[in-house]
Scaffold this motif. Sequence first.
Motif, short mmCIF file in Angstrom:
data_model
loop_
_atom_site.label_atom_id
_atom_site.label_comp_id
_atom_site.label_asym_id
_atom_site.label_seq_id
_atom_site.Cartn_x
_atom_site.Cartn_y
_atom_site.Cartn_z
N ALA A 14 0.82 -0.93 -0.03
CA ALA A 14 0.08 0.07 0.16
C ALA A 14 0.41 0.85 0.06
CB ALA A 14 -1.16 -0.43 1.64
N GLU A 15 2.03 1.51 0.49
CA GLU A 15 3.22 2.45 0.53
C GLU A 15 4.31 2.33 -0.26
OE1 GLU A 15 4.89 -0.95 3.45
OE2 GLU A 15 2.78 -0.12 2.88
N ALA A 16 3.68 1.72 -1.28
CA ALA A 16 5.06 1.73 -2.44
C ALA A 16 4.92 3.32 -2.88
CB ALA A 16 4.68 0.89 -3.66
N PRO A 17 5.93 4.11 -3.21
CA PRO A 17 6.92 5.00 -3.98
C PRO A 17 6.66 4.76 -5.05
CG PRO A 17 8.54 3.50 -3.55
CD PRO A 17 7.35 2.35 -2.79
N ALA A 18 5.73 5.16 -5.98
CA ALA A 18 5.24 5.76 -7.30
C ALA A 18 6.39 6.14 -8.16
CB ALA A 18 4.79 7.38 -7.53
N GLY A 19 7.59 5.93 -7.45
CA GLY A 19 9.15 5.70 -8.51
C GLY A 19 10.21 4.42 -9.08
N PRO A 20 10.22 4.17 -10.29
CA PRO A 20 10.74 3.00 -11.12
C PRO A 20 10.58 2.04 -10.17
CG PRO A 20 13.01 4.53 -10.53
CD PRO A 20 11.42 4.89 -9.61
N ARG A 21 10.84 1.06 -10.82
CA ARG A 21 10.48 -0.29 -10.45
C ARG A 21 11.02 -1.96 -10.73
NH1 ARG A 21 6.74 2.08 -8.10
NH2 ARG A 21 4.63 1.42 -8.22
#
Length: 140
Positions: A14-21
């Motif tokens: 849920a708290e995953a950052p929106a940056g690269p995968r």
Amino acid sequence: MAAAGPRATACAAAEAPAGPRLQVTVTGARKVAGNITITVYGPRPEDFLARGGRLARQRILLQGSAAEACFALSEAGDYAIAVYHDENNDHDFNRTLIGTPAEGYGFSNDAPALIGLPSFEAVRFAVPVGGSQMTIRLRY
């Protein structure tokens, strides 16, 4: 005040950052048992393999000879990965009586660990803004 530095979580968190995968595939498990533990480290060499130095860790139940994990990163930059096959699922990297690895292991860039552990320079890789994939082959 110093910047907090990069963060990483499982992509589904849920708290995953929106940056690269960062998509990690671990291959070469010698038997289907236990889990594959995948640990991601940030750009500081002193954090690599140090207690408390990791950014994120996932334990993937092994259901075949390979396992995959996705990490959401807060920013592009340099990272390093260490993996091991926790065959007995005890959440510990087991060694033999003489100190050699008893379970499979590997590092980003498939860095060799012929005598001792690889250097941070050998395992470091860049993750661009668009994300990255890394395949690591287990060694036994």
